[in-house]
Design a protein around this motif. Structure first.
Motif, PDB file in Angstrom:
ATOM      1  N   PRO A  29       0.828  -1.214   0.000  1.00 23.52           N
ATOM      2  CA  PRO A  29       0.000   0.000   0.000  1.00 23.52           C
ATOM      3  C   PRO A  29       0.863   1.266   0.000  1.00 23.52           C
ATOM      4  CG  PRO A  29       0.277  -0.740   2.239  1.00 23.52           C
ATOM      5  CD  PRO A  29       1.141  -1.642   1.398  1.00 23.52           C
ATOM      6  N   ASP A  30       1.915   1.290  -0.791  1.00 25.57           N
ATOM      7  CA  ASP A  30       2.888   2.374  -0.757  1.00 25.57           C
ATOM      8  C   ASP A  30       2.477   3.538  -1.660  1.00 25.57           C
ATOM      9  OD1 ASP A  30       4.636   0.731   0.847  1.00 25.57           O
ATOM     10  OD2 ASP A  30       5.121  -0.365  -0.988  1.00 25.57           O
ATOM     11  N   ASP A  96       6.463  -5.023  -6.101  1.00 25.94           N
ATOM     12  CA  ASP A  96       5.173  -5.478  -5.591  1.00 25.94           C
ATOM     13  C   ASP A  96       4.104  -5.275  -6.688  1.00 25.94           C
ATOM     14  OD1 ASP A  96       3.686  -6.314  -2.972  1.00 25.94           O
ATOM     15  OD2 ASP A  96       2.569  -4.569  -3.665  1.00 25.94           O
ATOM     16  N   TRP A  97       2.994  -4.615  -6.374  1.00 24.84           N
ATOM     17  CA  TRP A  97       1.970  -4.394  -7.396  1.00 24.84           C
ATOM     18  C   TRP A  97       2.471  -3.479  -8.513  1.00 24.84           C
ATOM     19  CZ3 TRP A  97      -2.439  -6.106  -9.405  1.00 24.84           C
ATOM     20  CH2 TRP A  97      -3.135  -7.081  -8.697  1.00 24.84           C
ATOM     21  N   GLY A  98       3.470  -2.675  -8.221  1.00 26.76           N
ATOM     22  CA  GLY A  98       4.091  -1.901  -9.288  1.00 26.76           C
ATOM     23  C   GLY A  98       4.740  -2.801 -10.311  1.00 26.76           C
ATOM     24  N   SER A 120       9.725  -8.608  -6.511  1.00 26.12           N
ATOM     25  CA  SER A 120       8.632  -9.084  -5.652  1.00 26.12           C
ATOM     26  C   SER A 120       7.247  -8.852  -6.251  1.00 26.12           C
ATOM     27  CB  SER A 120       8.710  -8.430  -4.268  1.00 26.12           C
ATOM     28  OG  SER A 120       9.867  -8.839  -3.588  1.00 26.12           O
ATOM     29  N   GLY A 121       7.102  -9.047  -7.535  1.00 25.99           N
ATOM     30  CA  GLY A 121       5.796  -8.906  -8.153  1.00 25.99           C
ATOM     31  C   GLY A 121       5.743  -9.656  -9.462  1.00 25.99           C
ATOM     32  N   PRO A 122       5.136 -10.849  -9.524  1.00 25.74           N
ATOM     33  CA  PRO A 122       5.133 -11.637 -10.749  1.00 25.74           C
ATOM     34  C   PRO A 122       4.050 -11.186 -11.716  1.00 25.74           C
ATOM     35  CG  PRO A 122       3.962 -12.810  -9.034  1.00 25.74           C
ATOM     36  CD  PRO A 122       4.494 -11.551  -8.400  1.00 25.74           C
ATOM     37  N   CYS A 123       4.144 -11.667 -12.931  1.00 26.14           N
ATOM     38  CA  CYS A 123       3.072 -11.500 -13.896  1.00 26.14           C
ATOM     39  C   CYS A 123       1.939 -12.451 -13.509  1.00 26.14           C
ATOM     40  CB  CYS A 123       3.593 -11.827 -15.300  1.00 26.14           C
ATOM     41  SG  CYS A 123       2.318 -11.849 -16.581  1.00 26.14           S
ATOM     42  N   LEU A 124       0.728 -11.932 -13.369  1.00 29.96           N
ATOM     43  CA  LEU A 124      -0.389 -12.778 -12.959  1.00 29.96           C
ATOM     44  C   LEU A 124      -0.672 -13.872 -13.982  1.00 29.96           C
ATOM     45  CD1 LEU A 124      -2.934 -10.259 -11.385  1.00 29.96           C
ATOM     46  CD2 LEU A 124      -1.168 -11.629 -10.272  1.00 29.96           C
ATOM     47  N   GLY A 252      14.136  -8.287   2.881  1.00 24.20           N
ATOM     48  CA  GLY A 252      12.746  -8.687   2.970  1.00 24.20           C
ATOM     49  C   GLY A 252      11.957  -8.105   1.813  1.00 24.20           C
ATOM     50  N   HIS A 253      10.633  -8.130   1.948  1.00 23.99           N
ATOM     51  CA  HIS A 253       9.771  -7.711   0.846  1.00 23.99           C
ATOM     52  C   HIS A 253       9.991  -6.253   0.458  1.00 23.99           C
ATOM     53  CE1 HIS A 253       6.227  -7.894  -1.730  1.00 23.99           C
ATOM     54  NE2 HIS A 253       5.844  -6.741  -1.217  1.00 23.99           N
ATOM     55  N   TRP A 254      10.181  -5.377   1.448  1.00 25.55           N
ATOM     56  CA  TRP A 254      10.330  -3.956   1.153  1.00 25.55           C
ATOM     57  C   TRP A 254      11.791  -3.578   0.926  1.00 25.55           C
ATOM     58  CZ3 TRP A 254       5.798  -5.437   3.387  1.00 25.55           C
ATOM     59  CH2 TRP A 254       4.637  -4.818   2.903  1.00 25.55           C
ATOM     60  N   ALA A 255      12.420  -4.248  -0.033  1.00 24.02           N
ATOM     61  CA  ALA A 255      13.828  -3.996  -0.345  1.00 24.02           C
ATOM     62  C   ALA A 255      14.118  -2.547  -0.716  1.00 24.02           C
ATOM     63  CB  ALA A 255      14.287  -4.933  -1.467  1.00 24.02           C
TER      64      ALA A 255
END
Length: 539
Positions: A29-30, A96-98, A120-124, A252-255
């Motif tokens: 949620p950034d 992430d979602w970006g 940290s955000g793959p192609c759906l 971690g996730h928020w690199a």
């Protein structure tokens, strides 16, 4: 500046005045502020563009949940690109979602995107195809990590949870679970509630009917090793990304918040040279035997190779055969090893694999082995490994991309013999050092392996020293040992193959040869047999 995209207006910030354009897209949620530390490091060499995605920060929100679909998010990105770089392709980075929405853009034909870095955000769509390959441990682990996706599809409760509980504690959450300090955006609660629509508008729709999405440009996928939510390693991305580079970062996730420097370096390197990097393997004692075979094995696997040895001509011959580089280094000297490690880093980069192979052999009873002989064995076999682990381990940790250290121990580490007290002690110490170091370096994604060969036909027997014997007797023992090892018929190439395999599989202990494996088993189930063996007189 403001950029209009359909019904929304996007808040865009441009930093830097020259160089290639790098566009950084934030996640959920950034806001774009998540990139501030990375952007500050990039803006000297690039024009750095960030923006608040629709519904976040200072950008306006769509009027319906449908407005958060991926095609609208990709259209926003294209609008930003057209505004900041109307004539030249941009280099895209998403977190992430970006990253999820950036995949939608980079797999759209005709997109003006030169390179793409995904964090940290793959192609759906890729996830959808992968999820249909059958249930595996990797699938179960990812589904468990993504538990919150199902929760976000519940009515009412996710919004209440964000507003009443999570938003007021978001800074503490990042600090405790991610180890980062960040001030939440004033709009966090509203942004987070609106952003739930990202999940509801896309996850089920795309996963139910995944499309074939190909990214033609060079793509760099950065996997934080301590990410609690997303793992991209299992995805067979090579199916859809012909020019793929995979890298790791010990974060971690928020690199972008916790590790801005290594992340900025990865982005910069990829923009400047998007060709897949070749692994760098460094081997001590590489002038002959197991060291030379290991250098050739890594070179055969496509790695760049650097070797060292006190015997410079031998090291140079290995380098010639492996297409690598040779240095003369005495591993007994901490100063020499540290200087060499710095030179390797400056001239070739921080190594991905370090093999501490340099070693010598010595035989003789404890009472006949002099202090000087003990010192020589420990200086090479133990302290040489310590120096190599410390000098290169520090560089690996500082780089933050993981790696692997291989230490050559021996079956003698757990197979006692009354004539190998000095040698066996040195190798047992290397064995335990490796176990301790593996535990210490695991949080940095650096694996450590102790390789324990048995009887291997190398020239180490020809240079072995013996306690309490004349020069003529020592030569006789060297010749006898060499004949026995040659008749055994197991060459250094077999050890080298096991070393490469151990690095790929991150194995902690690798007994090599039948006798090494049998002794390892016997030490666990029948240690008395090994003690009886130790009393035998091999002469």
């Amino acid at each position: 500046m403001k950029v209009r995209s359909g019904e929304v207006e996007l808040a865009v910030r441009v930093r830097g005045t020259s160089g290639p354009v790098v566009v950084l897209v934030h996640g959920y949620p950034d806001t774009q502020a998540v990139w501030d530390r990375v952007a500050a490091l990039l803006e000297e060499d690039f024009r750095v563009v960030t923006y608040d995605v629709r519904g976040a920060g200072e950008s306006t929100a769509p009027s319906t949940e449908d407005g958060y679909r991926l095609e609208h998010l990709a259209r926003d990105l294209f609008a930003v690109i057209d505004a900041v770089s109307p004539d030249e392709p941009v280099h895209l980075v998403g977190h992430d979602w970006g990253s999820v929405q950036s995949w939608e853009a980079v797999t759209t034909p005709g997109a003006r995107i030169a390179t793409f870095t995904s964090i940290s955000g793959p192609c759906l769509d890729h996830m959808g195809h992968w999820s249909r390959r059958g249930l595996s441990v990797a699938h179960v682990r990812q589904f468990l990590r993504s538990w919150y996706i199902g929760a976000f599809h519940l009515p009412v409760l996710p919004a209440l949870f964000w507003r009443l509980y999570l938003a007021p504690r978001w800074g503490d959450f990042l600090r405790r679970l991610e180890g980062v300090r960040a001030t939440p955006a004033p709009t966090l609660a509203s942004d987070a509630v609106r952003g739930i629509s990202l999940y509801r508008a896309n996850i089920r729709q795309v996963m139910r009917a995944p499309r074939h999405r190909v990214a033609p440009m060079p793509v760099q996928v950065v996997q934080p090793t301590r990410d609690h939510y997303v793992r991209t390693e299992p995805l067979p991305l090579e199916r859809w990304v012909p020019r793929l580079r995979r890298r790791r970062i010990t974060a971690g996730h928020w690199a972008p918040l916790s590790h801005p420097a290594p992340l900025a370096r990865m982005i910069s390197e990829f923009v400047e040279d998007s060709a897949p990097p070749r692994e760098l393997a460094v081997i001590t004692g590489g002038g002959s035997g197991i060291g030379r075979a290991t250098a050739l094995a890594f070179a055969g696997a496509g790695a760049r190779v650097v070797v060292s040895d006190v015997d410079l001509p031998g090291a140079e011959e290995t380098a010639r055969l492996a297409g690598g580089h040779a240095y003369q280094v005495d591993v007994r000297s901490e100063e020499a090893v540290r200087a060499w490690a710095r030179q390797v880093a400056d001239e070739h980069g921080v190594p991905d694999v370090v093999v501490n192979n340099a070693g010598i052999a010595h035989a003789g009873s404890f009472l006949s082995t002099t202090t000087q002989q003990w010192q020589r064995v420990l200086d090479v076999n133990l302290w040489g490994v310590v120096h190599g682990c410390r000098a290169f381990g520090e560089l690996m940790v500082e780089r933050g991309e993981g790696g692997h250290i291989v230490n050559l121990s021996s079956v003698a580490a757990y197979l006692p013999s009354k004539i190998l007290s000095a040698y066996a002690t040195s190798k047992a110490a290397v064995f335990m050092l490796s176990e301790c170091l593996r535990a210490e370096l695991e949080p940095h994604a650096i694996g450590v392996t102790a390789v324990c060969p048995g009887i291997v036909a190398t020239n180490i027997t020809a240079t072995a020293t013996f306690s309490g014997v004349s020069a003529d007797e020592e030569r006789r023992k060297q010749d006898r040992a060499s004949r026995i090892y040659a008749r055994r018929g197991f060459g250094p190439e077999g050890v080298a193959a096991e070393i490469v395999r151990a690095v790929r599989r991150n194995r902690p202990v690798v007994p090599v040869t039948v006798e090494a494996k049998a002794a390892r088993l016997a030490g666990r189930v029948a240690p008395g047999l090994l003690r009886a063996f130790a009393r035998l007189d091999p002469s």
